[in-house]
Design an enzyme around this catalytic site. Structure first.
Site, PDB file in Angstrom:
ATOM      1  N   HIS A  98      63.320  21.202 -51.643  1.00  0.00           N
ATOM      2  CA  HIS A  98      63.948  20.673 -50.431  1.00  0.00           C
ATOM      3  C   HIS A  98      63.242  21.227 -49.204  1.00  0.00           C
ATOM      4  O   HIS A  98      63.011  22.428 -49.116  1.00  0.00           O
ATOM      5  CB  HIS A  98      65.426  21.066 -50.389  1.00  0.00           C
ATOM      6  N   HIS A 100      62.629  20.369 -44.654  1.00  0.00           N
ATOM      7  CA  HIS A 100      62.855  19.544 -43.463  1.00  0.00           C
ATOM      8  C   HIS A 100      61.491  19.254 -42.839  1.00  0.00           C
ATOM      9  O   HIS A 100      61.335  19.356 -41.621  1.00  0.00           O
ATOM     10  CB  HIS A 100      63.733  20.269 -42.442  1.00  0.00           C
ATOM     11  N   ASP A 123      49.984   5.629 -55.668  1.00  0.00           N
ATOM     12  CA  ASP A 123      49.627   6.541 -56.767  1.00  0.00           C
ATOM     13  C   ASP A 123      50.777   7.488 -57.084  1.00  0.00           C
ATOM     14  O   ASP A 123      51.221   7.593 -58.226  1.00  0.00           O
ATOM     15  CB  ASP A 123      48.433   7.424 -56.362  1.00  0.00           C
ATOM     16  N   HIS A 163      68.707  14.337 -42.478  1.00  0.00           N
ATOM     17  CA  HIS A 163      68.620  15.688 -43.032  1.00  0.00           C
ATOM     18  C   HIS A 163      67.186  16.088 -43.369  1.00  0.00           C
ATOM     19  O   HIS A 163      66.577  16.841 -42.631  1.00  0.00           O
ATOM     20  CB  HIS A 163      69.548  15.779 -44.258  1.00  0.00           C
ATOM     21  N   TYR A 217      44.008   9.292 -64.128  1.00  0.00           N
ATOM     22  CA  TYR A 217      43.453  10.130 -63.056  1.00  0.00           C
ATOM     23  C   TYR A 217      43.488  11.604 -63.469  1.00  0.00           C
ATOM     24  O   TYR A 217      44.417  12.043 -64.147  1.00  0.00           O
ATOM     25  CB  TYR A 217      44.264   9.936 -61.776  1.00  0.00           C
TER      26      TYR A 217
HETATM   27 ZN   LIG Z   1      68.355  21.027 -45.584  1.00  0.00          ZN
END
Ligand SMILES: [Zn+2]
Length: 223
Positions: A98, A100, A123, A163, A217
């Site tokens: 995660h 930002h 791809d 977010h 690839y």
């Molecule tokens: Zn966050």
């Protein structure tokens, strides 16, 4: 919880966090990586609110797949419930990231999916990078939004509205790669938008690019 497998995963997850700062995907203590512990219902995740330069294998925390702390001296990431939800719903997922990261999050702030207009995007993501719902932090809403959105796409990245980015992979390293690539795609498509309207890639070309990338690839043992 000790043992060589958990120790190895702690080491891997701690080390991968340096990639988030290296690629400029995070500021301050935002962002987190987790990895499933192979062979058991546990995950290793970043502790909450610890500076990136202070992250070590020992500071990582081990949680069960309900997000409950099993081992570690620190409080788990505030996104632990989201990571745990993804691991419960997706047995194929071994890593979750995660961030930002700024360009991708700018798309998320507008609630606009990134259209597939780059071969590198075809791809890696096999189509658009979709938008997930606006969801409150801490509960299961984010995890459910991630899983439900990605179920409808080949993409391993989702832009959670207002977010930021969540990515998944068979390993934590793959999920980190997806986070890096997602930001790169968001940046380039944004630049293209400043100059005019990017040209979409026809669906059959997207399919061919995706299939080639995932079957032919690179090195066979790293696909
Ligand atoms: Zn966050």
């Amino acid at each position: 919880m000790t043992g060589p497998v958990v120790a190895q995963v702690r080491e891997t997850v701690a080390r991968l966090h340096t990639e988030l700062t290296r690629y400029g995907l995070v500021v301050w203590t935002a962002g987190n990586i987790s990895a499933r512990v192979p062979g058991c219902d546990l995950m290793v995740i970043k502790p909450s609110g610890v500076s990136y330069e202070d992250l070590t294998a020992d500071s990582m925390v081990v949680c069960d797949l309900q997000g409950v702390l099993v081992d570690g001296d620190l409080v788990p990431s505030s996104d632990t419930a989201a990571h745990a939800y993804v691991y419960r719903a997706r047995p194929d997922v071994g890593g979750v990231v995660h961030t930002h990261s700024p360009y991708a999050t700018a798309w998320a702030a507008r609630g606009e999916a990134i259209p597939c207009v780059l071969t590198a995007q075809a791809d890696e993501f096999g189509g658009e990078i979709p938008i997930g719902p606006l969801a409150r932090i801490g509960g299961e809403d984010i995890g459910r939004g991630i899983v439900e959105t990605l179920a409808k796409h080949r993409s391993t990245a989702v832009l959670m509205r207002n977010h930021g980015v969540f990515t998944i992979g068979r390993t934590a390293r793959e999920a980190v790669k997806a986070a890096v690539m997602c930001e790169s795609v968001a940046y380039t498509v944004h630049l293209s938008r400043q100059l005019g309207e990017p040209l979409p890639i026809p669906p059959d070309d997207i399919d061919a690019l995706y299939d080639r990338y995932h079957t032919a690839y690179g090195q066979p043992d790293r696909r």
